[in-house]
Every structure is written in C-alpha cells, then in structure tokens.
Write an enzyme that holds these catalytic residues in place. Structure first.
Site, short mmCIF file in Angstrom:
data_model
loop_
_atom_site.label_atom_id
_atom_site.label_comp_id
_atom_site.label_asym_id
_atom_site.label_seq_id
_atom_site.Cartn_x
_atom_site.Cartn_y
_atom_site.Cartn_z
N HIS A 227 2.09 1.85 -3.30
CA HIS A 227 1.09 2.75 -3.87
C HIS A 227 1.54 4.20 -3.85
O HIS A 227 0.75 5.10 -4.12
CB HIS A 227 -0.24 2.61 -3.14
CG HIS A 227 -0.91 1.28 -3.35
ND1 HIS A 227 -2.16 0.99 -2.86
CD2 HIS A 227 -0.50 0.17 -4.01
CE1 HIS A 227 -2.49 -0.26 -3.20
NE2 HIS A 227 -1.48 -0.77 -3.89
N ASP B 2 0.87 -1.19 0.00
CA ASP B 2 0.00 0.00 0.00
C ASP B 2 0.90 1.23 0.00
O ASP B 2 2.02 1.17 -0.49
CB ASP B 2 -0.96 -0.02 1.19
CG ASP B 2 -2.29 0.64 0.88
OD1 ASP B 2 -2.29 1.85 0.57
OD2 ASP B 2 -3.34 -0.03 0.94
#
Length: 456
Positions: free
Chosen positions: A316, A293
């Site tokens: 991310h 993430d």
C-alpha cells in the site's frame, strides 16, 4: 649479498602475515541487500553517537530537513559488541563476551516449543556483561508469545542465524493477542545475523474480517515489537508472513533498522512492513518490503524519521498516518524519505488524517522516488482538522495506474499549507498525460511539474 638476502626473507614473511591476517577477517553480519540499492551501509551502529537536532524553515526547501549523522564506522577489531561468525561460533575477537547458545538451554529446533529455552538464554545474557544470545543456523525454532524484558546489565546482542517460527495455535495467544515477540525496556540492543523470523500468519489471515466479511473483526499479533528500547540496531534479518504487522517500533529512541527483507502476500490483511509509532530519531535504510499493507507506516508521536533506499511493493506504499482516528490528537514531524522505488502499490507516498482528530503532520520531504505502475502516486487525504504543512515533493518520476496521479484533498478550514512540488514527472502506463486534483492546498511549483493542478 647477505643483507639483501635477509631483506628478501623479511619481505616474504611480512607479506605472508598480511595475507593471512586479511583472509581470516570474516564479515559476521552479511549485507545481503547489496544488490538492491546503489548505496551500501556497511557500518556498525554506535548507540552513543548523538543526533544533530534538525532545523526547519517552514515553507522553504532549505536542505535542512532531518538528516541524522551516519552511524560511526567501527572496525571489527574495535567493535564493542563483539563478533560471531556465520557458523555460529564465537570469533577470536569476542572471547571476552559471554555467548549463550539457545541449544545449550534446551532448544531443539525439532517442531516442539522452544520458548522456555529462549527465555533462559535471554535471562542469562541480560544479567551478564555484554551478553550475546546465539540462534544457530540450519535449524527452525518454534516460539509461543514471548517477551524479552530489560533493563539488562549492559549492552546486549541477539544473533539470529537460523529461523524462528510462530506457534500456529490461536489459543497460545489468549493472554495477549497483540504481540508475538516483544522486546521491552532494553537499552543498547542489537538484533541481527541474517536469519529469518516467520510469523506463520496464514491462520490469522483466513480468520480476518477483511478476508471473510462474515467474521467479526479481531486483533492479530504483531510479529516483532520493540517497546521502549533506546539505542537500538535491527539489521540483516528476514521477516516473513507476519500475523499482522511485521515490525513495530513503539516509544523507542535512537533506532537503526538496516538491510531488512520483509515479505508477505499482497492480499495478506494489515501486514505492514515497518510501523513507527511514538518513536524519535529512527533511520530505516536499505530495506526490501513486499506486503499486504503499508511498506512503512508512520503514526502519532513520531519525530525525526529518515527512510533511505527503500524498495517497496507490491503493498500500500509509504504512509504518514492515519492520524486523528477516534478524535485523537496526533503529531508527526521531521520525516525524510529519500531514494525509494515503489512498484505496483495501491498508493505511493501518502499522508492521511481522520475526521474529528486534531494535531499536525509537518516538515516532511519525499525525494528521489521512482513509481512503477503505482495507483495514487502522490496523495494527501486531509479533509479534516489535522493540519498538514511544509511538505516537499522533489524529483518524483514514473508511471501511474490511476488517471489522477497527484491528489491533494484538504480541508477548507485547515488547508494544506506550504506544499512544494519540484521536478515531478508522472505519466500513464502508455506514456500519456495524467491529471492532478488539488482542493484547498497552497502549492508552490519549481522546475518541471507534471501533472499540474488546473488552478496553477
């Protein structure tokens, strides 16, 4: 003749003493990230050092974005927190500090639960003056969910040289599925030492609704949380395979996160590297983050956030938000991201808000950033009512895997205001031109900016 002979003897004695003194000084906190970044932060954090209040001039790049003073560089001799060498023994410079080795309280490091021993060591150190908790090297300690609570008598240090692993029994988390290791209400705390904190997250990932769509979505623990901890230093540690987020700072004030390595598989769900929420005056420096993430996520209530020398990806990217979820009122301001390298991330530097929310994200600067094969290198998703303004992108270069390398998707009623683009050069993997998409964004270009919105 004799005076000269005595003089030579004196010189030899002084030289021998100097050599002996220098070689006996060990660095107790090894800076294992020196090969990642050109800047090496070797100083010790002085929690008492005041932060300069930031000054902003909306809509102009004045150079006054939040840049807190560097931590004071304290010599090892005057380090008020004392020293423990890498072998786990107190050095001669810290004899006045009580040291509490978890092994002395019954920790075995043999696969059985060591939570009780860690709790006992913490309680003794917390009630002592400048206590030091020692987690020895070459051992693996297993812990159930545990909270290290303050307030403590005075400043406190936890030196982690070994490895701490999480219990893999989901039943151990029945009372609190949100936390594994939680530091709460502690002032003047240092957690460091070069060891590893391993969340054993695989069992949680397999049972995530993001991995198995047939399963219900349930909360998983954050590996390490610092809650209401002021004047805090977290340094020279490795975080692996968190159950969900790796490291969270919540409602903290005056924080230094330095030389951290955070690693989890790229497909591990919700495993943010560093999550900053409702925290002010935080410096994140010299960190390597590869997770499933965000490398760094900054959400509501956070102010004066400085992230410097960050190696990020796969992940991310670096995100502000999401803000305004569930019709909330969220505020983030005074964020400075400087000298970052992002590789194979699904976003680069991102600001995201939710529909129905209120608040703002303002006074933000992304500077000196290299993108390597990044999807969406520059992106603002703001098509809602949280206002985004006074954002500077300066000296951002590299390659995009998406045709649209720069996207500003802003609200007609609340357009993104005072967005400054300076020295931007983004291309495709084949060194071809890419596109920019700009909706309801008030932009100002300086220097070479590529790609450029069609309306400019």
């Amino acid at each position: 003749m004799y005076p000269k002979h005595h003089f030579l003897q004196l010189v030899l004695v002084l030289a021998s003493f100097s050599l002996s003194f220098c070689t006996s000084q060990n660095d107790p906190f090894p800076h294992h990230h020196r090969h990642y970044h050109p800047t090496n932060y070797g100083g010790y954090y002085n929690p008492g050092r005041a932060y300069r209040q930031p000054t902003f001039f909306p809509g102009r790049d004045t150079g006054n974005y939040y840049q807190p003073e560097s931590p004071s560089l304290l010599s090892s001799k005057s380090n008020s927190f004392g020293m423990i060498n890498s072998a786990g023994r107190a050095s001669s410079l810290s004899n006045s500090q009580p040291t509490f080795n978890v092994d002395d309280f019954g920790a075995r490091g043999d696969g059985r639960d060591d939570s009780e021993a860690f709790n006992k060591a913490w309680n003794r150190a917390c009630s002592s003056k400048q206590g030091v908790i020692l987690v020895p090297k070459n051992k693996i300690y297993h812990l159930k969910p545990i909270t290290f609570s303050g307030p403590c008598r005075s400043s406190l240090t936890m030196l982690i040289y070994g490895t701490i692993k999480a219990s893999t029994r989901v039943s151990d988390y029945e009372k609190d599925r949100s936390h594994w290791i939680n530091f709460q209400d502690v002032e003047n705390l240092r957690v460091e030492g070069g060891g590893t904190i391993n969340g054993n997250g695989q069992i949680w990932w397999r049972n995530s609704c993001k991995i198995n769509k047939a399963l219900p979505c349930k909360r998983a623990p954050t590996a390490v949380t610092f809650y209401r901890c002021n004047n805090l230093r977290v340094a020279n540690l490795r975080f692996n395979n968190a159950q969900q987020m790796h490291l969270t700072f919540q409602k903290c004030l005056n924080v230094l996160a330095l030389s951290l390595t955070i690693i989890a598989p790229g497909n591990s769900p919700n495993t943010d590297g560093i999550h900053v929420t409702d925290t002010q005056n935080i410096q994140i420096k010299n960190c390597l983050i590869r997770t499933g993430d965000d490398c760094i996520s900054i959400v509501s209530g956070s102010k004066n956030v400085n992230a410097t020398d960050i190696t990020c990806g796969p992940s991310h990217g670096i995100s502000i938000g999401s803000l305004g979820a569930r019709n909330s009122e969220d505020y983030v301001s005074n964020v400075f991201v400087n000298r970052a390298r992002l590789t194979e991330t699904t976003n680069g530097v991102r600001i995201k808000t939710w529909q129905g929310g209120r608040g703002y994200a303002k006074n933000i600067k992304f500077q000196n950033i290299v993108m390597n094969n990044v999807k969406n290198p520059i992106i603002i998703d703001q098509n809602y009512s949280v206002q985004v303004s006074n954002v500077i992108y300066n000296n951002i270069k590299g390659t995009s895997t998406s045709e649209v390398a720069m996207k500003f998707d802003c609200s007609k009623n609340y357009p993104c205001g005072a967005i400054s683009l300076q020295n931007i050069n983004l291309v495709s993997l084949g060194n071809q031109r890419v596109k920019a998409s700009c909706v309801n964004a008030r932009l100002n270009n300086k220097g070479i900016v590529s790609p450029t919105c069609a309306s400019l």
